[in-house]
Design an enzyme around this catalytic site. Structure first.
Site, PDB file in Angstrom:
ATOM      1  N   ASP A   1       0.824  -1.226   0.000  1.00  0.00           N
ATOM      2  CA  ASP A   1       0.000   0.000   0.000  1.00  0.00           C
ATOM      3  C   ASP A   1       0.851   1.267   0.000  1.00  0.00           C
ATOM      4  O   ASP A   1       0.438   2.305   0.521  1.00  0.00           O
ATOM      5  CB  ASP A   1      -0.946   0.029   1.216  1.00  0.00           C
ATOM      6  CG  ASP A   1      -1.746  -1.250   1.365  1.00  0.00           C
ATOM      7  OD1 ASP A   1      -2.384  -1.643   0.372  1.00  0.00           O
ATOM      8  OD2 ASP A   1      -1.728  -1.850   2.451  1.00  0.00           O
TER       9      ASP A   1
ATOM     10  N   LYS B   1       0.489   4.537  -8.611  1.00  0.00           N
ATOM     11  CA  LYS B   1       0.790   5.817  -9.254  1.00  0.00           C
ATOM     12  C   LYS B   1       2.178   5.798  -9.879  1.00  0.00           C
ATOM     13  O   LYS B   1       2.375   6.256 -11.014  1.00  0.00           O
ATOM     14  CB  LYS B   1       0.705   6.953  -8.234  1.00  0.00           C
ATOM     15  CG  LYS B   1       1.229   8.268  -8.820  1.00  0.00           C
ATOM     16  CD  LYS B   1       1.384   9.362  -7.792  1.00  0.00           C
ATOM     17  CE  LYS B   1       2.160  10.527  -8.386  1.00  0.00           C
ATOM     18  NZ  LYS B   1       2.234  11.696  -7.506  1.00  0.00           N
TER      19      LYS B   1
ATOM     20  N   ALA C   1      -3.942  -8.047  -3.890  1.00  0.00           N
ATOM     21  CA  ALA C   1      -3.425  -6.698  -3.632  1.00  0.00           C
ATOM     22  C   ALA C   1      -3.839  -5.795  -4.778  1.00  0.00           C
ATOM     23  O   ALA C   1      -3.538  -6.075  -5.932  1.00  0.00           O
ATOM     24  CB  ALA C   1      -1.903  -6.722  -3.496  1.00  0.00           C
TER      25      ALA C   1
ATOM     26  N   HIS D   1      -4.405  -1.841  -6.655  1.00  0.00           N
ATOM     27  CA  HIS D   1      -3.846  -0.504  -6.752  1.00  0.00           C
ATOM     28  C   HIS D   1      -4.747   0.349  -7.636  1.00  0.00           C
ATOM     29  O   HIS D   1      -5.474  -0.150  -8.482  1.00  0.00           O
ATOM     30  CB  HIS D   1      -2.407  -0.523  -7.274  1.00  0.00           C
ATOM     31  CG  HIS D   1      -2.215  -1.281  -8.541  1.00  0.00           C
ATOM     32  ND1 HIS D   1      -1.814  -2.593  -8.559  1.00  0.00           N
ATOM     33  CD2 HIS D   1      -2.389  -0.932  -9.837  1.00  0.00           C
ATOM     34  CE1 HIS D   1      -1.733  -3.012  -9.812  1.00  0.00           C
ATOM     35  NE2 HIS D   1      -2.078  -2.031 -10.606  1.00  0.00           N
ATOM     36  N   THR D   2      -4.694   1.625  -7.369  1.00  0.00           N
ATOM     37  CA  THR D   2      -5.531   2.579  -8.081  1.00  0.00           C
ATOM     38  C   THR D   2      -4.687   3.405  -9.031  1.00  0.00           C
ATOM     39  O   THR D   2      -3.642   3.936  -8.638  1.00  0.00           O
ATOM     40  CB  THR D   2      -6.253   3.505  -7.089  1.00  0.00           C
ATOM     41  OG1 THR D   2      -7.039   2.709  -6.197  1.00  0.00           O
ATOM     42  CG2 THR D   2      -7.159   4.481  -7.817  1.00  0.00           C
TER      43      THR D   2
ATOM     44  N   ARG E   1       3.207 -29.739  -6.316  1.00  0.00           N
ATOM     45  CA  ARG E   1       3.219 -30.344  -7.649  1.00  0.00           C
ATOM     46  C   ARG E   1       1.884 -31.003  -8.016  1.00  0.00           C
ATOM     47  O   ARG E   1       1.841 -32.025  -8.687  1.00  0.00           O
ATOM     48  CB  ARG E   1       4.374 -31.354  -7.781  1.00  0.00           C
ATOM     49  CG  ARG E   1       5.741 -30.739  -7.547  1.00  0.00           C
ATOM     50  CD  ARG E   1       6.860 -31.736  -7.741  1.00  0.00           C
ATOM     51  NE  ARG E   1       6.796 -32.824  -6.792  1.00  0.00           N
ATOM     52  CZ  ARG E   1       7.260 -32.777  -5.546  1.00  0.00           C
ATOM     53  NH1 ARG E   1       7.827 -31.667  -5.093  1.00  0.00           N
ATOM     54  NH2 ARG E   1       7.176 -33.817  -4.755  1.00  0.00           N
TER      55      ARG E   1
ATOM     56  N   THR F   1      -7.472  -0.981  -1.075  1.00  0.00           N
ATOM     57  CA  THR F   1      -8.124  -0.934  -2.386  1.00  0.00           C
ATOM     58  C   THR F   1      -9.006  -2.154  -2.618  1.00  0.00           C
ATOM     59  O   THR F   1     -10.106  -2.052  -3.160  1.00  0.00           O
ATOM     60  CB  THR F   1      -7.057  -0.858  -3.499  1.00  0.00           C
ATOM     61  OG1 THR F   1      -6.248   0.295  -3.282  1.00  0.00           O
ATOM     62  CG2 THR F   1      -7.702  -0.768  -4.871  1.00  0.00           C
TER      63      THR F   1
ATOM     64  N   LYS G   1      -9.405  -0.834   7.128  1.00  0.00           N
ATOM     65  CA  LYS G   1      -8.669   0.310   7.639  1.00  0.00           C
ATOM     66  C   LYS G   1      -7.219  -0.093   7.887  1.00  0.00           C
ATOM     67  O   LYS G   1      -6.944  -1.141   8.468  1.00  0.00           O
ATOM     68  CB  LYS G   1      -9.306   0.801   8.938  1.00  0.00           C
ATOM     69  CG  LYS G   1      -8.664   2.045   9.512  1.00  0.00           C
ATOM     70  CD  LYS G   1      -9.387   2.486  10.782  1.00  0.00           C
ATOM     71  CE  LYS G   1      -8.733   3.727  11.373  1.00  0.00           C
ATOM     72  NZ  LYS G   1      -9.429   4.154  12.620  1.00  0.00           N
TER      73      LYS G   1
ATOM     74  N   LEU H   1       4.205  12.425   0.986  1.00  0.00           N
ATOM     75  CA  LEU H   1       4.865  13.405   1.847  1.00  0.00           C
ATOM     76  C   LEU H   1       3.867  14.458   2.325  1.00  0.00           C
ATOM     77  O   LEU H   1       3.972  14.962   3.451  1.00  0.00           O
ATOM     78  CB  LEU H   1       6.019  14.067   1.085  1.00  0.00           C
ATOM     79  CG  LEU H   1       6.846  15.092   1.850  1.00  0.00           C
ATOM     80  CD1 LEU H   1       7.605  14.422   2.995  1.00  0.00           C
ATOM     81  CD2 LEU H   1       7.820  15.810   0.913  1.00  0.00           C
TER      82      LEU H   1
ATOM     83  N   SER I   1       6.642  11.796  -4.489  1.00  0.00           N
ATOM     84  CA  SER I   1       5.238  11.971  -4.861  1.00  0.00           C
ATOM     85  C   SER I   1       4.552  12.863  -3.835  1.00  0.00           C
ATOM     86  O   SER I   1       4.658  12.631  -2.631  1.00  0.00           O
ATOM     87  CB  SER I   1       4.537  10.614  -4.930  1.00  0.00           C
ATOM     88  OG  SER I   1       3.149  10.766  -5.110  1.00  0.00           O
TER      89      SER I   1
END
EC number: 6.3.4.4
Length: 430
Positions: free
Chosen positions: A13, A18, A39, A41-42, A144, A299, A304, A332, A413
């Site tokens: 996450d 991006k 998992a 992602h957007t 196997r 996602t 939460k 950031l 980012s």
């Protein structure tokens, strides 16, 4: 010109979607090499928002080939559903922009059911899986007895393979007091989806080798994070595959020398979903503030996320275990306005100082973070696209992280928008 591997440097996450989308504009091929549809992602491309779990990010970008490698466990029904969902958003997925390794292991309904039974039947010892059958499918691969994508093209060979698979699973089901599954049920499940997924199958290792020799730029897209690696993560609270950068070679069939630049993705703070140790976790209003400002919800599951301060010890470990050349530091802007920010630089375990998190589960539970306090900043970093746009103290924070983790920040980012990115070093130009 380097190929690039993108891996999460924390517990997943981290904002890989991006960064991968930003890099995929320069890539000819984007490869998934481990995990499954556990998992998500957007991606934000212009005005469109795409939520992917299994498909490589490249499929939403023109003239880019998406590849699902042999290291991925593939739920064929989930793949078909995701393709249909993209079609509803105007994105056509065809053999022109998607190939799937013919030797990829398939996730079946019995894997999902077993995953849920184990997770729900283990009070106090939950791992925190998404109950999507990932772990049980990997178990069958190693045992196997897995059904692979190529098997769907040879239906006459399926009955003995299903018999071998059910010899194992029906024994487990008897132990759970469940009704056994018939061979015909599994055969119907497989033949019912074959024509939807077989058109994408290919010999992926050869495809990628040809692309490499032809000078194509290849982007390897990792899922989860290195701290969830089955070997190098916080075992047993990990995923069922290797998530470190070395898996890009194993999970795609391309030799390790072809991997190139390794870009680790890390948030400017730390989050984790599900169970497991988390030394810097915050249970106070600061942790809540970080979670709310960072919109920290999964996602795929909507769960939460737990939030805490940046843990330089863990990211430093990841830099070493994945051979990370540079970091993309994300979110950031979530730290804007804090009077002070703390960074974990070591652990105290029973009075002894550690610069890494030991592999011992008991020791991990006793680890107390040792913090360095850094002044915050009152200005905003949100939307910054150059160093000149950043408050001086924010720059000092980034530089201190570089010192503590032993790797440079290659990208920074400052919002979910793909263009709100400060580039210090282009991984493809390494």
């Amino acid at each position: 010109m380097a190929n690039v591997v993108v891996v999460g440097a924390q517990w997943g996450d981290e904002g890989k979607g991006k960064i991968v989308d930003w890099l995929s504009e320069q890539a000819d091929v984007v490869v998934r090499f481990q995990g499954g549809h556990n998992a998500g992602h957007t991606l934000v491309v212009g005005e469109a928002v795409y939520k992917l779990s299994l498909l490589p990010s490249g499929v939403v970008r023109p003239n880019t080939l998406g590849v699902i490698g042999n290291g991925v466990v593939l739920d064929p029904y989930a793949l078909a559903s995701e393709i249909d969902r993209l079609a509803g958003q105007g994105v056509t997925v065809s053999r022109e922009n998607l190939r799937v390794a013919d030797n990829a292991t398939l996730i079946l309904s019995l894997h999902r059911e077993l995953d849920a039974l184990r997770e729900d039947g283990a009070p106090g010892t939950k791992i925190g899986t998404t109950k999507r059958g990932i772990g049980p499918a990997y178990e069958d691969k190693v045992g196997r007895r897995a059904i692979r994508l190529m098997d769907l093209a040879e239906p006459e060979t399926l009955p003995p393979k299903i018999e071998r698979l059910l010899a194992h699973h029906n024994a487990l089901r008897r132990g759970f007091g469940l009704e056994e599954i018939s061979e015909q049920t599994i055969l119907d499940e497989l033949t019912g989806i074959a024509e939807r997924v077989l058109p994408y199958q290919d010999t992926v290792w050869r495809l990628l080798d040809d692309a490499r020799r032809g000078g194509k730029r290849i982007l390897f897209e990792g899922a989860q994070g290195a701290l969830l690696d089955v070997d190098h993560g916080t075992y047993p609270f990990v995923t069922s595959s290797n998530t470190v950068a070395g898996q890009a070679a194993t999970g795609s069939g391309l030799g390790p020398r072809a991997i190139g630049y390794v870009l680790g993705i890390a948030k400017a703070y730390t989050t984790r979903v599900g169970e497991g140790p988390f030394p810097t976790e915050l249970h106070d209003e600061i942790g809540q503030r970080i979670g709310e400002r960072g919109h920290e919800f999964g996602t795929v599951t909507g769960r939460k996320r737990r939030c805490g301060w940046f843990d330089a010890c863990l990211v430093r470990q990841t830099v070493k275990t994945s051979g990370i050349d540079g970091i993309a530091l994300t979110k950031l802007d979530v730290l804007d306005g804090f009077d002070e920010i703390r960074v974990c630089t070591a652990y105290d375990i029973d009075g002894q100082r550690f610069d890494h998190l030991p592999a011992s589960q008991a020791a991990q539970q006793r680890a107390v973070p040792v913090y360095e306090t850094i002044p915050g900043w009152s200005g905003t970093t949100a939307g910054a696209r150059s160093w000149a746009d950043l408050p001086a103290q924010a720059i000092k924070y980034v530089r201190r992280i570089e010192e503590l983790i032993g790797a440079p920040v290659a990208l920074l980012s400052t919002s979910p928008e793909r263009d709100d990115t400060i580039l210090m070093h282009n991984p493809f130009e390494d």
